[in-house]
Write a protein that holds these residues in place. Structure first.
Motif, PDB file in Angstrom:
ATOM      1  N   PRO A   1       0.831  -1.206   0.000  1.00 23.59           N
ATOM      2  CA  PRO A   1       0.000   0.000   0.000  1.00 23.59           C
ATOM      3  C   PRO A   1       0.869   1.261   0.000  1.00 23.59           C
ATOM      4  O   PRO A   1       1.890   1.326   0.661  1.00 23.59           O
ATOM      5  N   ASN A   2       0.418   2.265  -0.797  1.00 23.38           N
ATOM      6  CA  ASN A   2       1.143   3.528  -0.849  1.00 23.38           C
ATOM      7  C   ASN A   2       0.173   4.622  -1.292  1.00 23.38           C
ATOM      8  O   ASN A   2      -0.283   4.620  -2.430  1.00 23.38           O
ATOM      9  N   ASN A   3      -0.168   5.545  -0.386  1.00 31.09           N
ATOM     10  CA  ASN A   3      -1.058   6.682  -0.684  1.00 31.09           C
ATOM     11  C   ASN A   3      -2.390   6.248  -1.295  1.00 31.09           C
ATOM     12  O   ASN A   3      -2.817   6.766  -2.316  1.00 31.09           O
ATOM     13  N   GLY A   4      -3.060   5.266  -0.689  1.00 29.82           N
ATOM     14  CA  GLY A   4      -4.367   4.831  -1.144  1.00 29.82           C
ATOM     15  C   GLY A   4      -4.363   3.933  -2.365  1.00 29.82           C
ATOM     16  O   GLY A   4      -5.398   3.675  -2.960  1.00 29.82           O
ATOM     17  N   VAL A   5      -3.192   3.474  -2.761  1.00 26.56           N
ATOM     18  CA  VAL A   5      -3.070   2.617  -3.938  1.00 26.56           C
ATOM     19  C   VAL A   5      -2.199   1.423  -3.584  1.00 26.56           C
ATOM     20  O   VAL A   5      -1.203   1.548  -2.873  1.00 26.56           O
TER      21      VAL A   5
ATOM     22  N   LYS B   1       7.833  -4.260  -8.295  1.00 30.54           N
ATOM     23  CA  LYS B   1       8.626  -4.980  -9.296  1.00 30.54           C
ATOM     24  C   LYS B   1       8.292  -4.524 -10.719  1.00 30.54           C
ATOM     25  O   LYS B   1       9.168  -4.139 -11.473  1.00 30.54           O
ATOM     26  N   CYS B   2       6.985  -4.549 -11.088  1.00 27.37           N
ATOM     27  CA  CYS B   2       6.622  -4.208 -12.470  1.00 27.37           C
ATOM     28  C   CYS B   2       5.869  -2.885 -12.589  1.00 27.37           C
ATOM     29  O   CYS B   2       5.659  -2.400 -13.687  1.00 27.37           O
ATOM     30  N   GLY B   3       5.416  -2.310 -11.461  1.00 26.40           N
ATOM     31  CA  GLY B   3       4.749  -1.019 -11.493  1.00 26.40           C
ATOM     32  C   GLY B   3       3.233  -1.073 -11.582  1.00 26.40           C
ATOM     33  O   GLY B   3       2.568  -0.039 -11.579  1.00 26.40           O
ATOM     34  N   TYR B   4       2.652  -2.258 -11.678  1.00 27.07           N
ATOM     35  CA  TYR B   4       1.193  -2.396 -11.727  1.00 27.07           C
ATOM     36  C   TYR B   4       0.596  -1.781 -10.464  1.00 27.07           C
ATOM     37  O   TYR B   4       1.156  -1.894  -9.380  1.00 27.07           O
ATOM     38  N   SER B   5      -0.554  -1.093 -10.604  1.00 26.89           N
ATOM     39  CA  SER B   5      -1.198  -0.508  -9.425  1.00 26.89           C
ATOM     40  C   SER B   5      -2.703  -0.745  -9.476  1.00 26.89           C
ATOM     41  O   SER B   5      -3.282  -0.951 -10.548  1.00 26.89           O
ATOM     42  N   ASN B   6      -3.323  -0.684  -8.289  1.00 26.87           N
ATOM     43  CA  ASN B   6      -4.752  -0.917  -8.144  1.00 26.87           C
ATOM     44  C   ASN B   6      -5.214  -0.114  -6.932  1.00 26.87           C
ATOM     45  O   ASN B   6      -4.518  -0.044  -5.929  1.00 26.87           O
ATOM     46  N   GLU B   7      -6.409   0.473  -7.015  1.00 30.89           N
ATOM     47  CA  GLU B   7      -6.916   1.243  -5.879  1.00 30.89           C
ATOM     48  C   GLU B   7      -7.210   0.330  -4.707  1.00 30.89           C
ATOM     49  O   GLU B   7      -7.608  -0.819  -4.871  1.00 30.89           O
ATOM     50  N   LEU B   8      -7.021   0.862  -3.504  1.00 25.94           N
ATOM     51  CA  LEU B   8      -7.314   0.099  -2.296  1.00 25.94           C
ATOM     52  C   LEU B   8      -8.813  -0.016  -2.083  1.00 25.94           C
ATOM     53  O   LEU B   8      -9.564   0.922  -2.354  1.00 25.94           O
TER      54      LEU B   8
ATOM     55  N   ASP C   1     -11.959   0.159   0.220  1.00 29.88           N
ATOM     56  CA  ASP C   1     -12.235   0.957   1.425  1.00 29.88           C
ATOM     57  C   ASP C   1     -12.370   0.095   2.675  1.00 29.88           C
ATOM     58  O   ASP C   1     -12.085   0.545   3.780  1.00 29.88           O
ATOM     59  N   ASN C   2     -12.830  -1.143   2.549  1.00 23.98           N
ATOM     60  CA  ASN C   2     -13.042  -2.015   3.702  1.00 23.98           C
ATOM     61  C   ASN C   2     -11.772  -2.745   4.142  1.00 23.98           C
ATOM     62  O   ASN C   2     -11.713  -3.276   5.232  1.00 23.98           O
ATOM     63  N   ALA C   3     -10.772  -2.783   3.289  1.00 25.13           N
ATOM     64  CA  ALA C   3      -9.557  -3.542   3.596  1.00 25.13           C
ATOM     65  C   ALA C   3      -8.594  -2.716   4.429  1.00 25.13           C
ATOM     66  O   ALA C   3      -8.506  -1.504   4.297  1.00 25.13           O
ATOM     67  N   GLN C   4      -7.897  -3.391   5.327  1.00 20.22           N
ATOM     68  CA  GLN C   4      -6.859  -2.743   6.118  1.00 20.22           C
ATOM     69  C   GLN C   4      -5.517  -3.354   5.736  1.00 20.22           C
ATOM     70  O   GLN C   4      -5.375  -4.577   5.714  1.00 20.22           O
ATOM     71  N   TYR C   5      -4.561  -2.511   5.431  1.00 20.94           N
ATOM     72  CA  TYR C   5      -3.231  -2.971   5.065  1.00 20.94           C
ATOM     73  C   TYR C   5      -2.221  -2.310   5.976  1.00 20.94           C
ATOM     74  O   TYR C   5      -2.306  -1.127   6.275  1.00 20.94           O
ATOM     75  N   GLU C   6      -1.272  -3.085   6.417  1.00 25.72           N
ATOM     76  CA  GLU C   6      -0.224  -2.551   7.283  1.00 25.72           C
ATOM     77  C   GLU C   6       1.081  -3.254   6.944  1.00 25.72           C
ATOM     78  O   GLU C   6       1.135  -4.475   6.804  1.00 25.72           O
ATOM     79  N   VAL C   7       2.116  -2.469   6.764  1.00 24.18           N
ATOM     80  CA  VAL C   7       3.436  -3.021   6.509  1.00 24.18           C
ATOM     81  C   VAL C   7       4.285  -2.709   7.721  1.00 24.18           C
ATOM     82  O   VAL C   7       4.503  -1.556   8.063  1.00 24.18           O
ATOM     83  N   SER C   8       4.738  -3.755   8.412  1.00 22.47           N
ATOM     84  CA  SER C   8       5.491  -3.524   9.636  1.00 22.47           C
ATOM     85  C   SER C   8       6.990  -3.488   9.397  1.00 22.47           C
ATOM     86  O   SER C   8       7.717  -2.820  10.093  1.00 22.47           O
ATOM     87  N   LYS C   9       7.468  -4.228   8.396  1.00 24.35           N
ATOM     88  CA  LYS C   9       8.897  -4.241   8.139  1.00 24.35           C
ATOM     89  C   LYS C   9       9.123  -4.716   6.709  1.00 24.35           C
ATOM     90  O   LYS C   9       8.567  -5.717   6.274  1.00 24.35           O
TER      91      LYS C   9
END
Length: 102
Positions: free
Chosen positions: A13-17, A22-29, A31-39
């Motif tokens: 996740p990065n700024n709502g996307v 690796k390849c640059g593909y993106s998709n909107e987040l 609204d109901n999903a929670q994403y967290e990157v700890s490390k």
């Protein structure tokens, strides 16, 4: 956790996307999903290849390729259990590999 449909890498996740680094593909987040990157772990820093590991002083064995007299070895049971194991040598200078049977 979601994976890129183009290359199979993990999407972060990065700024709502959700974006594939690796390849640059993106998709909107969603609204109901929670994403967290700890490390973030860089796999290149944690992987050790066998060629990179010093296996110790080794033994005196002449390399058939370069003539150097130091090699490391390992034993593997490649034939039936009632036969002697096979010795696999690796030259400490040129990394050439060869084997010997008893």
């Amino acid at each position: 956790m979601e994976f890129c449909p183009e290359c199979g890498a993990m999407m972060l996740p990065n700024n709502g996307v959700l974006k594939c680094n690796k390849c640059g593909y993106s998709n909107e987040l969603n609204d109901n999903a929670q994403y967290e990157v700890s490390k973030e772990i860089n796999a290149e820093e944690t992987v050790k290849y066998v060629e990179d590991i010093d296996m110790g002083e080794g033994v005196t064995e002449i390399c058939p390729k370069c003539g150097h007299d130091k090699a490391t070895y390992e034993l593997k049971q490649t034939r039936s259990a009632d036969e002697a194991p096979t010795r696999f040598f690796t030259c400490k200078k040129c990394k050439h590999k060869w084997r010997e049977y008893d």
